[in-house]
Design an enzyme around this catalytic site. Structure first.
Site, mmCIF file in Angstrom:
data_model
loop_
_atom_site.group_PDB
_atom_site.id
_atom_site.type_symbol
_atom_site.label_atom_id
_atom_site.label_comp_id
_atom_site.label_asym_id
_atom_site.label_seq_id
_atom_site.Cartn_x
_atom_site.Cartn_y
_atom_site.Cartn_z
ATOM 1 N N GLY A 209 121.195 76.067 -97.074
ATOM 2 C CA GLY A 209 120.129 74.967 -97.341
ATOM 3 C C GLY A 209 119.802 74.173 -96.123
ATOM 4 N N GLY A 245 121.359 80.618 -94.036
ATOM 5 C CA GLY A 245 120.571 81.548 -93.835
ATOM 6 C C GLY A 245 119.696 81.221 -92.858
ATOM 7 C CB CYS A 312 91.179 91.876 -100.229
ATOM 8 S SG CYS A 312 90.746 93.103 -98.957
ATOM 9 C CD GLU A 313 96.245 87.909 -102.762
ATOM 10 O OE1 GLU A 313 96.181 86.890 -103.236
ATOM 11 O OE2 GLU A 313 96.597 88.861 -103.279
HETATM 12 N N1 LLP Z 1 123.300 80.813 -100.837
HETATM 13 C C1 LLP Z 1 122.537 80.841 -101.676
HETATM 14 C C2 LLP Z 1 123.212 81.141 -103.193
HETATM 15 C C3 LLP Z 1 121.169 80.960 -101.827
HETATM 16 O O1 LLP Z 1 120.427 81.241 -102.982
HETATM 17 C C4 LLP Z 1 120.521 80.952 -100.546
HETATM 18 C C5 LLP Z 1 119.062 80.997 -100.506
HETATM 19 C C6 LLP Z 1 121.219 80.576 -99.443
HETATM 20 C C7 LLP Z 1 122.770 80.551 -99.526
HETATM 21 C C8 LLP Z 1 120.701 80.584 -98.038
HETATM 22 O O2 LLP Z 1 119.968 79.273 -97.941
HETATM 23 P P1 LLP Z 1 119.276 78.721 -96.712
HETATM 24 O O3 LLP Z 1 120.385 78.433 -95.682
HETATM 25 O O4 LLP Z 1 118.587 79.848 -95.965
HETATM 26 O O5 LLP Z 1 118.465 77.714 -97.124
HETATM 27 N N2 LLP Z 1 112.427 82.384 -99.332
HETATM 28 C C9 LLP Z 1 112.517 80.869 -99.431
HETATM 29 C C10 LLP Z 1 114.196 80.482 -99.373
HETATM 30 C C11 LLP Z 1 114.573 80.882 -100.421
HETATM 31 C C12 LLP Z 1 116.223 80.489 -100.550
HETATM 32 C C13 LLP Z 1 116.860 81.342 -101.377
HETATM 33 N N3 LLP Z 1 118.537 80.965 -101.540
HETATM 34 C C14 LLP Z 1 111.733 80.669 -97.995
HETATM 35 O O6 LLP Z 1 111.070 81.435 -97.246
HETATM 36 O O7 LLP Z 1 111.838 79.213 -97.729
#
Ligand code: LLP
Length: 381
Positions: A209, A245, A312-313
């Site tokens: 997060g 992530g 096309c959006e």
């Molecule tokens: N752990 C779990 C259980 C998760 O669901 C996620 C992300 C992470 C770790 C990693 O989170 P991060 O450190 O990347 O924030 N597609 C969206 C983000 C979706 C995140 C989903 N879960 C975007 O592009 O902002």
């Protein structure tokens, strides 16, 4: 195009911030699952957080052992649970009683005790955009405090489920420390109360997060983030798991795109590029702002333009009213901070082959995924 130095540097900084306590960084594969990126992180010592059998397959393919894998997600199928049991993963982050039932059933079937954690929904509001905030009771993720407690104390599945930890994940692109603090305070006092009731856990997984800078955001300082967490985890004697992530791969990637056409409608300028929402959907889906700059400076006048793709959006727009040196057709532009949730969320919408992926290491580069062909588009149809 990804910078391996940037990925490794981010991983090492994250890891170092927590050096004061036993911890494991479980990179969230979903952010960027290219096997070359995964291999890079595996060699640096990272563990991994997966959310599907497909992600497990990627890791097994490059020889990552099960003990370096945790499995999150609200909808793990029987088949996925089986594969993960066979792989001997470190922990299943269980997200419902119904899933726990299936995990116990499969563990019994294989006569292989499952090592599990319950994912609690901490009821903490956090996250950059409504679509990526997860830790509130109205979201589908995790289990309520009362139910988590009841399940931990229920001995009926003890033969096949071994309770190892508790996990949570409150959202993504979080810029302040307060939500993390609230979550860790609640989780740690819960772990203590559980210990008093006779359930001793060895892992606390606080998810991912941590936000990054796209334009002018100020992401949390990693040492301050670590300090906010470590003080609460150290007294528990548990190993801390983290699942970053975006913070690892987000800043490491750019999407390179070529200008196809310039177009003026009255006083509006459109720069039409050959990348589109199918390649990077974050602007369309989350109103994300990824800065765009020319790769080579042209020293032309700066105009305000909409940078749009060919799909096309109306939503296929990277930026509105963005100041940019007026480019010419054929110029290369860089769309920044596209390393996380970029290619990973790319699609073939409008029958557009997905782009190549390139990994830069020092002064060399490697194609780590071939550009898709038109033949790839209809394979399997
Ligand atoms: N752990 C779990 C259980 C998760 O669901 C996620 C992300 C992470 C770790 C990693 O989170 P991060 O450190 O990347 O924030 N597609 C969206 C983000 C979706 C995140 C989903 N879960 C975007 O592009 O902002």
């Amino acid at each position: 195009m990804y910078s391996s130095a940037s990925v490794l540097d981010a991983y090492r900084r994250f890891d170092r911030a927590f050096r004061g306590i036993p911890h494991t960084i479980c990179y969230a594969v979903k952010a960027n699952s290219n096997v070359s990126i995964l291999r890079l992180l595996a060699r640096a010592g990272s563990s991994f957080d997966i959310v599907s059998g497909g992600e497990l397959h990627r890791l097994r393919n490059i020889g990552v052992p099960g003990r370096r894998i945790v499995f999150s997600g609200v909808g793990k199928t029987r088949e996925e649970i089986r594969e993960a049991l066979r792989a001997g993963i470190l922990i299943f982050n269980v997200e419902s009683e119904a899933e726990l039932e299936v995990l116990a059933e499969q563990a019994a079937h294989f006569r292989h005790r499952a090592s599990a954690a319950l994912r609690v929904n901490p009821d903490v509001q956090a996250g950059g955009h409504a679509h990526i905030s997860t830790g509130h009771h109205q979201h589908k993720f995790g289990i309520d405090w009362d139910d988590v407690r009841r399940l931990f104390l229920d001995k009926s599945r003890a033969r096949w489920i071994s309770w190892r930890g508790v996990s949570t994940h409150i959202g993504s692109q979080i810029l302040g420390l307060a939500p993390f603090r609230r979550a860790v305070v609640r989780v740690s006092s819960f772990v203590r109360s559980l210990a008093r009731a006779g359930v001793n856990l060895s892992y606390v997984d606080l998810g991912g997060g941590v936000g990054i800078r796209y334009t002018n955001e100020t992401p949390p300082n990693l040492d301050a983030y670590a300090r906010a967490i470590v003080a609460h985890i150290r007294p528990l004697g548990c190993r801390l798991l983290l699942e970053p992530g975006r913070a690892i791969v987000g800043p490491a990637g750019v999407l390179l795109t070529r200008v196809l056409y310039l177009k003026r409608n009255r006083d509006k300028i459109f720069v039409i590029v050959d990348a589109a929402m199918n390649d990077l959907i974050r602007p369309a889906l989350y109103d994300a702002v990824h800065p765009v700059t020319p790769v080579l400076r042209r020293r032309s006048i700066v105009v305000r333009a909409d940078i749009v793709g060919p799909v096309c959006e109306t939503g296929d727009c990277f930026l509105h009213d963005w100041p940019i040196e007026l480019p010419e057709s054929g110029d290369l532009l860089a769309i920044w901070a596209a390393g996380a949730y970029g290619f990973a969320q790319a699609s073939n919408y409008n029958s557009r082959p997905r782009p190549a992926e390139i990994l830069v290491q020092k002064n060399r580069f490697r194609v780590v995924r071939h550009r898709e062909s038109q033949a790839d588009l209809i394979r399997g149809e």
